[in-house]
Design a protein around this motif. Structure first.
Motif, PDB file in Angstrom:
ATOM      1  N   GLU A 251       0.776  -1.274  -0.079  1.00 33.67           N
ATOM      2  CA  GLU A 251       0.118  -0.004   0.071  1.00 33.67           C
ATOM      3  C   GLU A 251       0.694   1.195   0.051  1.00 33.67           C
ATOM      4  O   GLU A 251       0.487   2.332  -0.312  1.00 33.67           O
ATOM      5  CB  GLU A 251      -0.800  -0.102   1.356  1.00 33.67           C
ATOM      6  N   LEU A 252       2.231   1.069   0.506  1.00 31.72           N
ATOM      7  CA  LEU A 252       2.881   2.094   0.672  1.00 31.72           C
ATOM      8  C   LEU A 252       3.726   2.535  -0.909  1.00 31.72           C
ATOM      9  O   LEU A 252       4.460   3.367  -0.868  1.00 31.72           O
ATOM     10  CB  LEU A 252       3.761   2.170   1.920  1.00 31.72           C
ATOM     11  N   GLY A 253       3.638   1.458  -1.608  1.00 34.42           N
ATOM     12  CA  GLY A 253       4.474   1.442  -2.906  1.00 34.42           C
ATOM     13  C   GLY A 253       5.701   0.934  -2.832  1.00 34.42           C
ATOM     14  O   GLY A 253       6.469   1.172  -3.802  1.00 34.42           O
ATOM     15  N   ASN A 254       6.226   0.278  -1.733  1.00 38.36           N
ATOM     16  CA  ASN A 254       7.355  -0.336  -1.516  1.00 38.36           C
ATOM     17  C   ASN A 254       7.205  -1.719  -2.206  1.00 38.36           C
ATOM     18  O   ASN A 254       6.239  -2.420  -2.284  1.00 38.36           O
ATOM     19  CB  ASN A 254       7.616  -0.666  -0.079  1.00 38.36           C
ATOM     20  N   GLU A 255       8.173  -2.106  -2.958  1.00 35.05           N
ATOM     21  CA  GLU A 255       8.273  -3.193  -3.702  1.00 35.05           C
ATOM     22  C   GLU A 255       8.895  -4.584  -2.771  1.00 35.05           C
ATOM     23  O   GLU A 255       9.818  -4.282  -2.201  1.00 35.05           O
ATOM     24  CB  GLU A 255       9.144  -3.205  -5.053  1.00 35.05           C
ATOM     25  N   LYS A 256       8.450  -5.481  -3.129  1.00 33.54           N
ATOM     26  CA  LYS A 256       8.823  -6.577  -2.278  1.00 33.54           C
ATOM     27  C   LYS A 256       8.522  -8.051  -3.358  1.00 33.54           C
ATOM     28  O   LYS A 256       7.441  -8.131  -3.995  1.00 33.54           O
ATOM     29  CB  LYS A 256       8.198  -6.876  -0.839  1.00 33.54           C
ATOM     30  N   LEU A 257       9.348  -9.052  -2.671  1.00 33.97           N
ATOM     31  CA  LEU A 257       9.140 -10.235  -3.480  1.00 33.97           C
ATOM     32  C   LEU A 257       8.458 -11.176  -2.591  1.00 33.97           C
ATOM     33  O   LEU A 257       8.629 -11.212  -1.494  1.00 33.97           O
ATOM     34  CB  LEU A 257      10.463 -10.927  -3.635  1.00 33.97           C
ATOM     35  N   THR A 258       7.457 -11.999  -3.514  1.00 31.56           N
ATOM     36  CA  THR A 258       6.653 -12.845  -2.699  1.00 31.56           C
ATOM     37  C   THR A 258       6.947 -14.367  -3.310  1.00 31.56           C
ATOM     38  O   THR A 258       7.019 -14.413  -4.564  1.00 31.56           O
ATOM     39  CB  THR A 258       5.278 -12.586  -2.656  1.00 31.56           C
ATOM     40  N   PRO A 259       6.768 -15.487  -2.613  1.00 32.68           N
ATOM     41  CA  PRO A 259       6.840 -16.505  -3.244  1.00 32.68           C
ATOM     42  C   PRO A 259       5.818 -17.090  -4.275  1.00 32.68           C
ATOM     43  O   PRO A 259       4.594 -16.397  -4.252  1.00 32.68           O
ATOM     44  CB  PRO A 259       6.827 -17.551  -1.919  1.00 32.68           C
ATOM     45  N   ASN A 260       6.316 -17.927  -5.206  1.00 33.10           N
ATOM     46  CA  ASN A 260       5.156 -18.240  -6.380  1.00 33.10           C
ATOM     47  C   ASN A 260       5.566 -19.678  -6.655  1.00 33.10           C
ATOM     48  O   ASN A 260       6.525 -20.124  -6.541  1.00 33.10           O
ATOM     49  CB  ASN A 260       5.591 -17.221  -7.520  1.00 33.10           C
ATOM     50  N   THR A 261       4.319 -20.054  -6.845  1.00 32.09           N
ATOM     51  CA  THR A 261       4.400 -21.516  -7.262  1.00 32.09           C
ATOM     52  C   THR A 261       3.592 -21.799  -8.477  1.00 32.09           C
ATOM     53  O   THR A 261       2.693 -21.090  -9.062  1.00 32.09           O
ATOM     54  CB  THR A 261       3.738 -22.691  -6.216  1.00 32.09           C
ATOM     55  N   GLU A 262       3.890 -22.969  -9.116  1.00 30.03           N
ATOM     56  CA  GLU A 262       3.339 -23.543 -10.421  1.00 30.03           C
ATOM     57  C   GLU A 262       2.692 -24.765 -10.052  1.00 30.03           C
ATOM     58  O   GLU A 262       3.318 -25.698  -9.686  1.00 30.03           O
ATOM     59  CB  GLU A 262       4.224 -23.416 -11.450  1.00 30.03           C
ATOM     60  N   LEU A 263       1.542 -25.081 -10.538  1.00 28.49           N
ATOM     61  CA  LEU A 263       0.611 -26.258 -10.257  1.00 28.49           C
ATOM     62  C   LEU A 263       1.091 -27.282 -11.701  1.00 28.49           C
ATOM     63  O   LEU A 263       1.100 -27.121 -12.537  1.00 28.49           O
ATOM     64  CB  LEU A 263      -0.922 -25.995 -10.513  1.00 28.49           C
ATOM     65  N   LYS A 264       1.714 -28.318 -10.945  1.00 26.33           N
ATOM     66  CA  LYS A 264       1.906 -29.553 -12.030  1.00 26.33           C
ATOM     67  C   LYS A 264       1.235 -30.794 -11.735  1.00 26.33           C
ATOM     68  O   LYS A 264       0.538 -30.966 -10.668  1.00 26.33           O
ATOM     69  CB  LYS A 264       3.426 -29.837 -11.608  1.00 26.33           C
ATOM     70  N   ILE A 265       0.981 -31.623 -12.926  1.00 30.80           N
ATOM     71  CA  ILE A 265       0.562 -32.994 -12.704  1.00 30.80           C
ATOM     72  C   ILE A 265       1.392 -33.867 -13.578  1.00 30.80           C
ATOM     73  O   ILE A 265       1.759 -33.526 -14.672  1.00 30.80           O
ATOM     74  CB  ILE A 265      -0.824 -32.807 -13.521  1.00 30.80           C
ATOM     75  N   GLU A 266       1.885 -35.020 -12.964  1.00 32.92           N
ATOM     76  CA  GLU A 266       2.530 -35.815 -13.419  1.00 32.92           C
ATOM     77  C   GLU A 266       1.913 -37.253 -13.540  1.00 32.92           C
ATOM     78  O   GLU A 266       1.180 -37.532 -12.503  1.00 32.92           O
ATOM     79  CB  GLU A 266       4.063 -35.777 -12.948  1.00 32.92           C
ATOM     80  N   VAL A 267       2.244 -38.188 -14.366  1.00 26.93           N
ATOM     81  CA  VAL A 267       1.822 -39.560 -14.543  1.00 26.93           C
ATOM     82  C   VAL A 267       2.859 -40.202 -13.522  1.00 26.93           C
ATOM     83  O   VAL A 267       4.083 -40.142 -13.992  1.00 26.93           O
ATOM     84  CB  VAL A 267       1.469 -40.213 -15.838  1.00 26.93           C
TER      85      VAL A 267
END
Length: 498
Positions: free
Chosen positions: A140-156
């Protein structure tokens, strides 16, 4: 294949139960022999390789015609040659789920999964979250920060390394699943196993030293939260009995390979036959040299002398008839037609082709019903994750459809669509067309095409007779004015009446 146990024996389903885990692992090991045999038959490692020919001087040909692979590959192509279609229930949204499917190429995944179903009778897929590069956001104050990110995967995952444990209710709700993985050192020697236990709210990975079974002293190398809120390993069934498509045909496959092997071996034995002389003998020197040069006629030494090959005669016609009979039984029991058969000609009509493929279509209809059970559970798990990330998807009531990849007569389909126009809504008739995912898109394109055709015709008329077109425009304007005047008059009459 799932193991059924009493849920009360586990206590807390999110706390690892070593005894229950080892029980599941032992059940998995008991099934490995059957699964390995089915895998070997698909890969061409069949019983005929062990066959030995009775004639010690002739090596067995060991001919292997891989009907198991043919049946599986044809079923996989028929079943998943066309992608599965998902349509959300009216008023609901599944756009984020479909976007996930596009990103992971779900069609390719379904093909691999169907191959396991066809070979083993059941298959497993694992849903998991893979960490990716963090994303940059501003607070909200305009400060940049990094947040964790994930990707959904499906495997046989391999059914020989996976097992799901369900409760003993009629619904067979999954309690936990176990995935085993052999670990080896740099010399290729086994030095333990990775045993991962998937529970509804928790995922725990053990690292054993030698045995596959887990002990309380084995270290835990991972202990994390399961965001899916359910066991993320889904079991798919090929049929009610969880049998592979060629599993009941192994005896016929062996018989066909044995017959073909003996035919080739007999041919070799025929070439390597025994030479018999009558009324004379062969000199060790000159006569043998003559035979090696091909001069095998009997020397005129005594009356009645003769020479000939001692061979075993067999009726090739009867052997060929038996071979065809066994092959016909293979295709009849598997419901997979022989596409090399002369009866499958290119000039047969669409209706005639349907009758030839009637047994296969019945088989695929059964396979689809069980396949869709797993797809619905997949939708539910993916919905949980995309909604956690901020979406608002609702896959409940989603319509799942799958068109079998079977040859169709396009001209017959088009004629049926034309004949049904005005009787059946186009939204339904256009769905008969192959490769049509959304009939509404076809309707919109047809409307746009009609509008463009009308515009081109008007432009053509304007170029041919501009005075006529101008007169028609004036008549149209006059008609509009008359309508407006009539409407005003009617309004005036109604006003006076009031």
């Amino acid at each position: 294949m799932a193991v059924v146990i009493d849920k009360d024996l586990l206590g807390d389903v999110n706390e690892p139960n070593i005894k229950a885990i080892n029980y599941a692992i032992r059940e998995l090991q008991n099934r490995k022999k059957r699964l390995d045999k089915l895998s070997d038959y698909y890969n061409g490692k069949q019983e005929i390789e062990k066959h030995e020919f009775d004639n010690a001087t002739v090596e067995a040909a060991n001919v292997m015609v891989n009907h198991a692979k043919y049946i599986t590959d044809m079923n996989v192509g028929f079943m998943t040659g066309n992608p599965v279609k998902y349509v959300a229930e009216k008023g609901k949204n599944i756009d984020d789920i479909l976007e996930v499917f596009n990103q992971i190429d779900i069609h390719k995944h379904d093909i691999e999964l169907e191959k396991d179903l066809s070979v083993f009778g059941y298959g497993y897929e694992l849903l998991y979250l893979k960490k990716t590069d963090p994303i940059s956001v501003r607070d909200e104050l305009g400060n940049e920060k990094l947040t964790p990110n994930t990707e959904l995967k499906i495997e046989v995952i391999d059914p020989r390394a996976t097992i799901v444990v369900c409760d003993d209710t009629v619904e067979h709700e999954p309690l936990f699943a176990v995935f085993t993985q052999e670990k080896k050192d740099l010399d290729g020697n086994t030095n333990g196993y990775s045993i991962t236990v998937y529970m509804p709210q928790r995922i725990v990975e053990y690292r054993t030293k030698m045995s596959m079974e887990v002990s309380a002293n084995d270290p835990i190398v991972y202990d994390g939260e399961n965001l899916f809120g359910a066991v993320p390993i889904i079991e798919f069934r090929n049929n009610e009995e969880r049998q592979g498509d060629f599993e009941q045909l192994i005896s016929l496959i062996d018989a066909y390979n044995l017959l073909q092997t003996d035919r080739i071996s007999d041919k070799e034995a025929f070439v390597d036959a025994i030479l018999v002389t009558f009324g004379f003998g062969l000199d060790d020197n000159e006569d043998i040299k003559r035979l090696n040069r091909g001069a095998i006629e009997a020397p005129p030494r005594e009356e009645g002398a003769d020479i000939e090959w001692l061979t075993k005669s067999f009726d090739e016609t009867q052997v060929n008839l038996l071979s065809q009979s066994i092959e016909n039984d293979i295709h009849k029991i598997s419901y997979v037609p022989n596409m090399n058969d002369e009866k499958f000609m290119g000039n047969v009509s669409g209706e005639a082709m349907k009758f030839k493929l009637f047994g296969l279509e019945n088989l695929l209809s059964i396979k689809k019903r069980y396949f869709f059970d797993g797809l619905r559970r997949r939708l539910k798990l993916i919905q949980t994750i995309v909604n956690i990330k901020g979406a608002n998807d609702d896959a409940s009531g989603c319509k799942i459809s799958l068109a079998a990849n079977i040859p169709s007569n396009l001209s017959d389909v088009v004629n049926n669509v034309k004949n049904a126009d005005g009787i059946i809504p186009r939204k339904y008739t256009y769905s008969w067309l192959p490769d049509v995912d959304n009939p509404q898109d076809v309707i919109d394109e047809m409307n746009q095409q009609d509008a463009e055709t009308i515009k081109k015709n008007q432009e053509a008329l304007r170029g041919q007779d501009p005075d006529r077109l101008e007169l028609e425009d004036k008549q149209d304007d006059s008609s509009e004015n008359d309508k407006e005047t009539g409407s005003n008059n009617n309004q005036s009459h109604r006003t006076r009446a009031v």
